[in-house]
Write a protein that holds these residues in place. Structure first.
Motif, PDB file in Angstrom:
ATOM      1  N   CYS A  28       0.820  -1.212   0.000  1.00 16.49           N
ATOM      2  CA  CYS A  28       0.000   0.000   0.000  1.00 16.49           C
ATOM      3  C   CYS A  28       0.858   1.268   0.000  1.00 16.49           C
ATOM      4  CB  CYS A  28      -0.935  -0.004   1.200  1.00 16.49           C
ATOM      5  SG  CYS A  28      -2.090  -1.378   1.198  1.00 16.49           S
ATOM      6  N   ASN A  29       2.137   1.144  -0.283  1.00 16.69           N
ATOM      7  CA  ASN A  29       3.034   2.289  -0.263  1.00 16.69           C
ATOM      8  C   ASN A  29       2.610   3.379  -1.253  1.00 16.69           C
ATOM      9  OD1 ASN A  29       5.444   3.585   0.701  1.00 16.69           O
ATOM     10  ND2 ASN A  29       6.344   3.155  -1.299  1.00 16.69           N
ATOM     11  N   GLY A  30       2.148   2.995  -2.423  1.00 19.15           N
ATOM     12  CA  GLY A  30       1.703   3.971  -3.414  1.00 19.15           C
ATOM     13  C   GLY A  30       0.503   4.770  -2.928  1.00 19.15           C
ATOM     14  N   HIS A  31      -0.396   4.116  -2.218  1.00 20.05           N
ATOM     15  CA  HIS A  31      -1.566   4.806  -1.674  1.00 20.05           C
ATOM     16  C   HIS A  31      -1.142   5.814  -0.606  1.00 20.05           C
ATOM     17  CE1 HIS A  31      -4.550   2.325  -3.732  1.00 20.05           C
ATOM     18  NE2 HIS A  31      -3.749   1.294  -3.482  1.00 20.05           N
ATOM     19  N   LEU A  44      -6.075  21.339   0.306  1.00 18.60           N
ATOM     20  CA  LEU A  44      -5.714  19.986   0.717  1.00 18.60           C
ATOM     21  C   LEU A  44      -6.644  18.967   0.056  1.00 18.60           C
ATOM     22  CD1 LEU A  44      -5.036  20.438   4.522  1.00 18.60           C
ATOM     23  CD2 LEU A  44      -3.373  20.268   2.692  1.00 18.60           C
ATOM     24  N   ASP A  45      -6.058  17.899  -0.409  1.00 16.81           N
ATOM     25  CA  ASP A  45      -6.799  16.828  -1.073  1.00 16.81           C
ATOM     26  C   ASP A  45      -6.422  15.527  -0.375  1.00 16.81           C
ATOM     27  OD1 ASP A  45      -8.345  15.406  -2.824  1.00 16.81           O
ATOM     28  OD2 ASP A  45      -6.926  15.513  -4.483  1.00 16.81           O
ATOM     29  N   VAL A  46      -7.073  15.261   0.784  1.00 14.28           N
ATOM     30  CA  VAL A  46      -6.634  14.156   1.620  1.00 14.28           C
ATOM     31  C   VAL A  46      -7.714  13.097   1.845  1.00 14.28           C
ATOM     32  CG1 VAL A  46      -5.660  13.562   3.877  1.00 14.28           C
ATOM     33  CG2 VAL A  46      -5.059  15.705   2.822  1.00 14.28           C
ATOM     34  N   SER A  47      -8.967  13.500   1.914  1.00 15.48           N
ATOM     35  CA  SER A  47     -10.007  12.565   2.361  1.00 15.48           C
ATOM     36  C   SER A  47     -10.143  11.347   1.444  1.00 15.48           C
ATOM     37  CB  SER A  47     -11.345  13.276   2.508  1.00 15.48           C
ATOM     38  OG  SER A  47     -11.782  13.767   1.265  1.00 15.48           O
ATOM     39  N   LYS A  48     -10.214  11.539   0.148  1.00 15.41           N
ATOM     40  CA  LYS A  48     -10.370  10.398  -0.767  1.00 15.41           C
ATOM     41  C   LYS A  48      -9.123   9.520  -0.811  1.00 15.41           C
ATOM     42  CE  LYS A  48     -13.972  12.394  -3.604  1.00 15.41           C
ATOM     43  NZ  LYS A  48     -14.379  12.839  -4.934  1.00 15.41           N
ATOM     44  N   PRO A  49      -7.908  10.115  -0.939  1.00 13.66           N
ATOM     45  CA  PRO A  49      -6.729   9.238  -0.938  1.00 13.66           C
ATOM     46  C   PRO A  49      -6.547   8.487   0.380  1.00 13.66           C
ATOM     47  CG  PRO A  49      -6.089  11.503  -1.468  1.00 13.66           C
ATOM     48  CD  PRO A  49      -7.548  11.489  -1.247  1.00 13.66           C
ATOM     49  N   PHE A  53      -6.328   4.518   1.002  1.00 14.78           N
ATOM     50  CA  PHE A  53      -5.202   3.944   1.742  1.00 14.78           C
ATOM     51  C   PHE A  53      -5.717   2.981   2.809  1.00 14.78           C
ATOM     52  CE2 PHE A  53      -2.251   4.453   5.429  1.00 14.78           C
ATOM     53  CZ  PHE A  53      -1.213   3.696   4.919  1.00 14.78           C
ATOM     54  N   LEU A  54      -6.747   3.387   3.555  1.00  8.72           N
ATOM     55  CA  LEU A  54      -7.319   2.495   4.571  1.00  8.72           C
ATOM     56  C   LEU A  54      -7.933   1.254   3.923  1.00  8.72           C
ATOM     57  CD1 LEU A  54      -8.989   4.953   7.101  1.00  8.72           C
ATOM     58  CD2 LEU A  54      -6.871   3.669   7.352  1.00  8.72           C
ATOM     59  N   SER A  55      -8.597   1.428   2.795  1.00  9.09           N
ATOM     60  CA  SER A  55      -9.167   0.279   2.079  1.00  9.09           C
ATOM     61  C   SER A  55      -8.070  -0.682   1.651  1.00  9.09           C
ATOM     62  CB  SER A  55      -9.945   0.741   0.853  1.00  9.09           C
ATOM     63  OG  SER A  55     -11.037   1.520   1.223  1.00  9.09           O
ATOM     64  N   CYS A  56      -6.937  -0.131   1.237  1.00 15.68           N
ATOM     65  CA  CYS A  56      -5.809  -0.966   0.820  1.00 15.68           C
ATOM     66  C   CYS A  56      -5.278  -1.774   2.004  1.00 15.68           C
ATOM     67  CB  CYS A  56      -4.706  -0.100   0.220  1.00 15.68           C
ATOM     68  SG  CYS A  56      -3.305  -1.046  -0.390  1.00 15.68           S
ATOM     69  N   LEU A  57      -5.157  -1.119   3.159  1.00 18.13           N
ATOM     70  CA  LEU A  57      -4.660  -1.820   4.345  1.00 18.13           C
ATOM     71  C   LEU A  57      -5.599  -2.943   4.765  1.00 18.13           C
ATOM     72  CD1 LEU A  57      -3.369   1.135   6.541  1.00 18.13           C
ATOM     73  CD2 LEU A  57      -1.998  -0.524   5.262  1.00 18.13           C
TER      74      LEU A  57
END
Length: 79
Positions: A28-31, A44-49, A53-57
């Protein structure tokens, strides 16, 4: 210590019993890089990424969600 405790070894990698000398990036490093890139932009563009990231984990290996693509990146490519 008893002999039973001496035979137990610490497991370094819970997914493999063979030692691996080379470090590997987390799947999940790319996420995570997408989240950090969103923190460095204004606005800031954080909520969707971060959600991806959490979905990837939480996902199983090989079933990671697609990487986040910001609308700013697609706008710059179209010009």
């Amino acid at each position: 210590m008893s002999k039973d405790n001496q035979n137990n070894s610490f497991v370094f990698n819970k997914h493999s019993n063979t030692p691996d000398a080379q470090p590997h990036q987390h799947r999940c490093n790319g996420h995570l890089e997408d989240v950090l890139e969103g923190l460095s932009q204004w606005p800031l563009d954080v909520s969707k990424p971060f959600g991806l990231f959490l979905s990837c984990l939480k996902s199983q290996p090989g079933q990671e969600p697609a990487r986040y693509k910001s609308t700013k990146d697609t706008d710059e490519r179209n010009q």
